[in-house]
Motif scaffolding. Structure first.
Motif, PDB file in Angstrom:
ATOM      1  N   ALA A  21      69.240 -46.147 -29.197  1.00  0.00           N
ATOM      2  CA  ALA A  21      68.316 -45.037 -29.704  1.00  0.00           C
ATOM      3  C   ALA A  21      67.710 -45.370 -31.010  1.00  0.00           C
ATOM      4  CB  ALA A  21      69.449 -43.905 -30.109  1.00  0.00           C
ATOM      5  N   GLY A  22      68.086 -46.616 -31.544  1.00  0.00           N
ATOM      6  CA  GLY A  22      67.397 -46.725 -32.852  1.00  0.00           C
ATOM      7  C   GLY A  22      65.963 -47.446 -32.519  1.00  0.00           C
ATOM      8  N   ASP A  23      65.842 -48.076 -31.210  1.00  0.00           N
ATOM      9  CA  ASP A  23      64.522 -48.578 -30.910  1.00  0.00           C
ATOM     10  C   ASP A  23      63.803 -47.363 -30.625  1.00  0.00           C
ATOM     11  OD1 ASP A  23      64.983 -51.215 -30.863  1.00  0.00           O
ATOM     12  OD2 ASP A  23      65.706 -51.524 -29.050  1.00  0.00           O
ATOM     13  N   LEU A  24      64.070 -46.228 -29.966  1.00  0.00           N
ATOM     14  CA  LEU A  24      63.336 -45.070 -29.899  1.00  0.00           C
ATOM     15  C   LEU A  24      62.772 -44.312 -31.140  1.00  0.00           C
ATOM     16  CD1 LEU A  24      65.510 -43.669 -26.946  1.00  0.00           C
ATOM     17  CD2 LEU A  24      63.116 -44.544 -26.810  1.00  0.00           C
ATOM     18  N   PHE A  25      63.548 -44.560 -32.125  1.00  0.00           N
ATOM     19  CA  PHE A  25      63.157 -44.094 -33.445  1.00  0.00           C
ATOM     20  C   PHE A  25      62.037 -44.747 -33.962  1.00  0.00           C
ATOM     21  CE2 PHE A  25      63.020 -43.748 -38.157  1.00  0.00           C
ATOM     22  CZ  PHE A  25      63.143 -42.417 -38.370  1.00  0.00           C
ATOM     23  N   SER A  26      62.119 -46.308 -33.934  1.00  0.00           N
ATOM     24  CA  SER A  26      61.080 -47.140 -33.923  1.00  0.00           C
ATOM     25  C   SER A  26      59.908 -46.805 -33.532  1.00  0.00           C
ATOM     26  CB  SER A  26      61.662 -48.501 -34.040  1.00  0.00           C
ATOM     27  OG  SER A  26      62.838 -48.922 -34.871  1.00  0.00           O
ATOM     28  N   LEU A  27      59.980 -46.447 -32.091  1.00  0.00           N
ATOM     29  CA  LEU A  27      58.934 -45.984 -31.428  1.00  0.00           C
ATOM     30  C   LEU A  27      58.220 -44.947 -31.751  1.00  0.00           C
ATOM     31  CD1 LEU A  27      57.048 -46.623 -28.647  1.00  0.00           C
ATOM     32  CD2 LEU A  27      58.977 -45.367 -27.451  1.00  0.00           C
ATOM     33  N   GLY A  28      59.254 -43.882 -32.140  1.00  0.00           N
ATOM     34  CA  GLY A  28      58.560 -42.767 -32.701  1.00  0.00           C
ATOM     35  C   GLY A  28      57.575 -43.048 -34.018  1.00  0.00           C
ATOM     36  N   VAL A  29      58.128 -43.764 -34.618  1.00  0.00           N
ATOM     37  CA  VAL A  29      57.362 -44.241 -36.216  1.00  0.00           C
ATOM     38  C   VAL A  29      56.201 -44.971 -35.618  1.00  0.00           C
ATOM     39  CG1 VAL A  29      57.351 -45.296 -38.390  1.00  0.00           C
ATOM     40  CG2 VAL A  29      59.322 -44.274 -37.496  1.00  0.00           C
ATOM     41  N   THR A  30      56.196 -45.706 -35.011  1.00  0.00           N
ATOM     42  CA  THR A  30      54.993 -46.496 -34.458  1.00  0.00           C
ATOM     43  C   THR A  30      53.714 -45.771 -33.792  1.00  0.00           C
ATOM     44  OG1 THR A  30      56.241 -48.658 -34.087  1.00  0.00           O
ATOM     45  CG2 THR A  30      54.177 -48.447 -32.894  1.00  0.00           C
ATOM     46  N   LEU A  31      54.257 -44.758 -32.856  1.00  0.00           N
ATOM     47  CA  LEU A  31      53.492 -43.854 -32.262  1.00  0.00           C
ATOM     48  C   LEU A  31      52.704 -42.730 -33.153  1.00  0.00           C
ATOM     49  CD1 LEU A  31      55.346 -43.044 -28.941  1.00  0.00           C
ATOM     50  CD2 LEU A  31      53.529 -44.479 -29.314  1.00  0.00           C
ATOM     51  N   TYR A  32      53.571 -42.311 -34.075  1.00  0.00           N
ATOM     52  CA  TYR A  32      53.095 -41.491 -35.295  1.00  0.00           C
ATOM     53  C   TYR A  32      51.963 -42.130 -35.917  1.00  0.00           C
ATOM     54  CZ  TYR A  32      52.993 -38.333 -39.042  1.00  0.00           C
ATOM     55  OH  TYR A  32      52.668 -37.250 -39.923  1.00  0.00           O
ATOM     56  N   GLU A  33      52.243 -43.372 -36.410  1.00  0.00           N
ATOM     57  CA  GLU A  33      50.966 -44.276 -37.236  1.00  0.00           C
ATOM     58  C   GLU A  33      50.072 -44.470 -36.293  1.00  0.00           C
ATOM     59  OE1 GLU A  33      50.923 -48.312 -39.717  1.00  0.00           O
ATOM     60  OE2 GLU A  33      52.628 -47.375 -39.050  1.00  0.00           O
ATOM     61  N   ALA A  34      50.221 -44.490 -35.173  1.00  0.00           N
ATOM     62  CA  ALA A  34      49.059 -44.862 -34.251  1.00  0.00           C
ATOM     63  C   ALA A  34      48.085 -43.620 -34.117  1.00  0.00           C
ATOM     64  CB  ALA A  34      49.410 -45.308 -32.707  1.00  0.00           C
ATOM     65  N   ILE A  35      48.542 -42.473 -33.908  1.00  0.00           N
ATOM     66  CA  ILE A  35      47.938 -41.102 -33.835  1.00  0.00           C
ATOM     67  C   ILE A  35      47.365 -40.732 -35.032  1.00  0.00           C
ATOM     68  CG2 ILE A  35      50.049 -39.521 -33.880  1.00  0.00           C
ATOM     69  CD1 ILE A  35      46.934 -39.297 -31.324  1.00  0.00           C
ATOM     70  N   GLU A  36      48.173 -40.890 -35.940  1.00  0.00           N
ATOM     71  CA  GLU A  36      47.912 -40.412 -37.495  1.00  0.00           C
ATOM     72  C   GLU A  36      47.062 -41.345 -38.176  1.00  0.00           C
ATOM     73  OE1 GLU A  36      47.934 -36.966 -38.293  1.00  0.00           O
ATOM     74  OE2 GLU A  36      48.363 -37.008 -36.193  1.00  0.00           O
ATOM     75  N   GLY A  37      47.158 -42.810 -38.089  1.00  0.00           N
ATOM     76  CA  GLY A  37      46.578 -43.779 -38.947  1.00  0.00           C
ATOM     77  C   GLY A  37      47.418 -43.894 -40.239  1.00  0.00           C
ATOM     78  N   VAL A  38      48.587 -43.192 -40.349  1.00  0.00           N
ATOM     79  CA  VAL A  38      49.250 -43.751 -41.604  1.00  0.00           C
ATOM     80  C   VAL A  38      50.790 -43.698 -40.964  1.00  0.00           C
ATOM     81  CG1 VAL A  38      47.539 -42.554 -43.217  1.00  0.00           C
ATOM     82  CG2 VAL A  38      49.227 -41.112 -42.163  1.00  0.00           C
ATOM     83  N   SER A  39      51.537 -44.345 -41.753  1.00  0.00           N
ATOM     84  CA  SER A  39      53.028 -44.415 -41.368  1.00  0.00           C
ATOM     85  C   SER A  39      53.635 -43.089 -42.094  1.00  0.00           C
ATOM     86  CB  SER A  39      53.613 -45.720 -42.107  1.00  0.00           C
ATOM     87  OG  SER A  39      55.036 -45.668 -41.724  1.00  0.00           O
ATOM     88  N   PRO A  40      54.578 -42.389 -41.275  1.00  0.00           N
ATOM     89  CA  PRO A  40      55.172 -41.306 -41.843  1.00  0.00           C
ATOM     90  C   PRO A  40      56.136 -41.405 -43.111  1.00  0.00           C
ATOM     91  CG  PRO A  40      55.977 -41.967 -39.743  1.00  0.00           C
ATOM     92  CD  PRO A  40      54.988 -42.787 -40.038  1.00  0.00           C
TER      93      PRO A  40
END
Length: 411
Positions: A209-228
């Motif tokens: 589940a920790g990898d899935l959180f990291s994936l969520g951060v990565t996807l957020y940065e990809a779609i928004e252009g900034v790290s959350p």
């Protein structure tokens, strides 16, 4: 032999044309990271180009423990990646060579760039490419987790985008297998803090589940252009990961928004599984739900397959918010009419002022709520941050105006 200080570590300065393991001739440098450097190399035996990762080993006094740890980590990366070498979304590792006590990892040469480099150049990715990236990385994680491997360092720098539109997960340098001994840096854990799951910051055992959180951060940065969760200091970044919700997404469609929000849940049990997230992407379902806990084998209850993710169409949710906002707007207008009536008919009465003051406050409340529901476009209910950003800027000015109006006209 030349030496250089890099990242606070004294390392040997490797030169191009050096032959590694009697076979791999270094051609040119491809990239530099915290623990090593990646070279483009030529395999003299097969006549093909490969990528070779040079793992830096510290040579300053008192670094024997760290030296051994990095050797073990390099062997672990090669071993874990080799288990997954045939997966289409994972960079294949071909060989590991130890020369002069230092490990060198030989892997597939990827013709492309990292997601980090793409975001630095373009700002953010279009939603369809983010969805494609999510699908590829989820498939890679599914294979890794099935093999008992947790990556632990999923971030844009470790996602490769090739020239022929392939999406690849790389760098299993800190990944752990179920049989591995836990490794940490001195006084902490290994990984990139802003992409690290909150439970890892609390020292809990690494989980898929920790990898899935990291994936969520990565996807957020990809779609928004900034790290959350990136902040100006490491301490502030740690606090953001552990305590703060990410800012609402402005560029994600309802499917991606709900998916990423679910992946960023602070508790690992609240995050969806790889399978349910892939199902959401395939079906384009706008709401992701966490998996229901499985019944205990001792209970004797039959195991029922999990229900499909709940569906909450974006159009329906939007209509509901508009209707709710309209009711608040009508209520506010009705209270204005009531206040005007009180002023015109009961202006000299002592009770008119407190009644009108209460009415003014309620008008401000209702108008603020109406604006909040009209302008909120994210998934689910408006969060407190939205209340503070949309409701209060309307409430306080209106409350002040009505207070002055009542004080002047009804005094």
């Amino acid at each position: 032999m030349n030496w250089a200080w890099i990242g606070g570590t004294l390392v040997e300065e490797t030169q191009p044309e050096r032959i590694i393991g009697g076979r791999y001739r270094l051609v040119g440098q491809l990239g530099v990271g915290g623990f090593g450097r990646v070279w483009k190399a030529h395999d003299e035996a097969l006549g093909v180009h490969v990528a070779v990762k040079e793992v830096w080993l510290p040579h300053q006094a008192g670094s024997d423990a760290e030296h051994r740890e990095r050797v073990v980590r390099a062997a672990r990366e090669a071993r874990n990646a080799a288990r997954l070498r045939d997966h289409p979304h994972i960079v294949a590792v071909h060989d590991v060579v130890v020369e002069d006590g230092a490990p060198w990892i030989v892997m597939r040469l990827v013709d492309g760039e990292s997601l980090e480099e793409r975001l630095r150049a373009d700002g953010r990715l279009p939603a369809p490419l983010v969805a494609e990236t999510a699908t590829a990385l989820l498939k890679a994680l599914k294979a890794a987790h099935a093999a008992g491997i947790v990556h632990r360092d999923l971030k844009p720098a470790n996602v490769m985008l090739t020239g022929d539109d392939q999406i690849l997960l790389t760098d299993f340098g800190i990944a752990v297998h179920e049989t591995d001994t836990r490794l940490t840096t001195t006084g902490g854990v290994i990984g990139s803090v802003e992409y690290m799951a909150p439970e890892r910051l609390n020292g809990l055992q690494d989980q898929a589940a920790g990898d899935l959180f990291s994936l969520g951060v990565t996807l957020y940065e990809a779609i928004e252009g900034v790290s959350p969760f990136r902040r100006e200091t490491p301490t502030a970044t740690l606090a953001a990961v552990a305590l703060h919700d990410p800012p609402p997404m402005q560029h994600a469609d309802p499917v991606l928004a709900s998916l990423i929000t679910a992946l960023l849940a602070k508790k690992p049990e609240d995050r969806p599984t790889v399978e349910s997230t892939l199902a959401v992407l395939r079906a384009r379902t706008p709401t992701v739900t966490a998996p229901a806990p499985a019944p205990s084998p001792a209970s004797g209850a039959p195991v029922v397959p999990p229900a499909p993710p709940a569906v909450a169409p974006a159009g329906t949710a939007r209509v509901g918010r508009v209707i709710t906002g309209s009711w608040f707007l009508l209520a506010g207008i009705g209270l204005i009419a009531f206040g005007c009536y009180m002023f015109s008919t009961e202006g000299g009465w002592e009770g008119a002022y407190p009644i009108s003051a209460v009415t003014a406050a309620l008008v401000a409340v209702f108008f603020g709520l109406a604006v909040m529901f009209y302008r909120w476009t994210g998934p689910g209910r408006p969060s407190f941050r939205i209340v503070g950003g949309l409701f209060f800027p309307v409430f306080f000015p209106l409350a002040a105006i009505w207070a002055v109006w009542n004080a002047v006209l009804l005094a």
